[in-house]
Motif scaffolding. Sequence first.
Motif, PDB file in Angstrom:
ATOM      1  N   VAL A  48      -0.078  -4.841   0.077  1.00  0.00           N
ATOM      2  CA  VAL A  48       0.386  -5.794  -0.921  1.00  0.00           C
ATOM      3  C   VAL A  48      -0.652  -6.904  -1.070  1.00  0.00           C
ATOM      4  O   VAL A  48      -1.162  -7.417  -0.080  1.00  0.00           O
TER       5      VAL A  48
ATOM      6  N   SER B 156      -2.380  -1.164 -10.372  1.00  0.00           N
ATOM      7  CA  SER B 156      -1.277  -0.901  -9.452  1.00  0.00           C
ATOM      8  C   SER B 156      -0.735   0.511  -9.616  1.00  0.00           C
ATOM      9  O   SER B 156      -0.801   1.101 -10.703  1.00  0.00           O
TER      10      SER B 156
ATOM     11  N   LEU C 110       9.907  -9.492   0.562  1.00  0.00           N
ATOM     12  CA  LEU C 110       9.310  -8.164   0.560  1.00  0.00           C
ATOM     13  C   LEU C 110      10.128  -7.184   1.385  1.00  0.00           C
ATOM     14  O   LEU C 110      10.597  -7.517   2.469  1.00  0.00           O
TER      15      LEU C 110
ATOM     16  N   LEU D 155       8.984  -3.555   2.490  1.00  0.00           N
ATOM     17  CA  LEU D 155       7.827  -2.674   2.406  1.00  0.00           C
ATOM     18  C   LEU D 155       7.961  -1.514   3.380  1.00  0.00           C
ATOM     19  O   LEU D 155       8.376  -1.692   4.522  1.00  0.00           O
TER      20      LEU D 155
ATOM     21  N   ILE E 206      -0.923 -10.619  -2.897  1.00  0.00           N
ATOM     22  CA  ILE E 206      -0.086 -11.655  -3.502  1.00  0.00           C
ATOM     23  C   ILE E 206      -0.967 -12.801  -3.990  1.00  0.00           C
ATOM     24  O   ILE E 206      -1.758 -13.356  -3.230  1.00  0.00           O
TER      25      ILE E 206
ATOM     26  N   SER F 272       2.228   0.272   3.719  1.00  0.00           N
ATOM     27  CA  SER F 272       2.137  -0.372   2.416  1.00  0.00           C
ATOM     28  C   SER F 272       0.961  -1.345   2.371  1.00  0.00           C
ATOM     29  O   SER F 272       0.484  -1.799   3.404  1.00  0.00           O
TER      30      SER F 272
END
Length: 355
Positions: free
Chosen positions: A351, A323, A343, A345, A353, A349
């Motif tokens: 992401v 990350s 979130l 963001l 999960i 972005s």
Amino acid sequence: MKALVLAGGAGSRLRPITHTSAKQLVPVANKPVLFYGLEAIRDAGIREVGIVVGDTAAEIQRAVGDGSAFGLEVTYLRQDAPRGLSHAVLIAREYLGDDDFVMYLGDNFIVGGITGLIERFRRERPQALIMLTKVSDPREFGVAELDAAGRVVALEEKPARPKSDMALVGVYLFTPAVHDVVAGLKPSWRGELEITDAVQGMIDAGHRVESTVISGYWKDTGNVTDMLEVNRLVLESVEHSVEGDVDEASELIGRVVVEAGATVAGSRIVGPVVVGAGSVVRDSYVGPFTSVDRDCSVIDSEIEYSIVLRGASIDGVGRIERSLIGREAEVTPAPRVPKAHRLVLGDHSKVQISK
């Protein structure tokens, strides 16, 4: 000889980090990528450096200043928009004068520096010397076509059907002969003045263009995956050093750097790892190939193979890996009830999960 360092560009592949920061200043092992390039230029014996800047000019100037911290004399050259590498040469014409120069892309990372390349250029005196490396997907790069003897016969920028797997690395050396060619260039299909077209123009004009295949490590740090890989590589060379406070309940294994002013308490750190000044690591695990910048906090969490930028906080998170955590970012667990992700963001972005 002078150096021309390109430090403009939007850094779209590193968004949202680069919405608020120049891509050349994103750190690896807690030092901006741009600084490694400036140090390589200095170590090659070059003192005069022109830095081409764009919308992030103010940030670049604050970080580099007049160059004296690097043993350099820096002049800033403003580019109104990213119009191609040859456009950077065009706007630097007056600054470069009749000197030979090396053009260095500020977001590139080359292990071993460029001293050998500079020495070869001075010794053999071609009109241009370019660096090449084999890549898996040459469609993303400027590509060189070589003849049976290994000489460069043609170049093309991001070709749909590459004629070789030899990509241009972001370091180029030129005599003043390049300026006449650049002055006559037309924008490519991308709307830019391409450096590949400039080198091709030199070949067509009968100038001697030489190449060298890079034997060391090179990365264009334009995306998160490459940033993490360069961070790993740089951390491989750190030496164990503890100047901050580490309590008896903590365990440091391998090459771990804890800078002065940092605090480690009740934690296990497995190197190579760098913990920056003013940061706090408490009741946590920090795994290999992680750099934690200044004034961060990692509390009751686990993290490895990651880059944590200045002022970020990670608190109560079970596991983070691979990350890039931005400046002043906050990473915390979600409430247990209801079981849901919350979130906030920024644009562009990405992401992932875990279920």
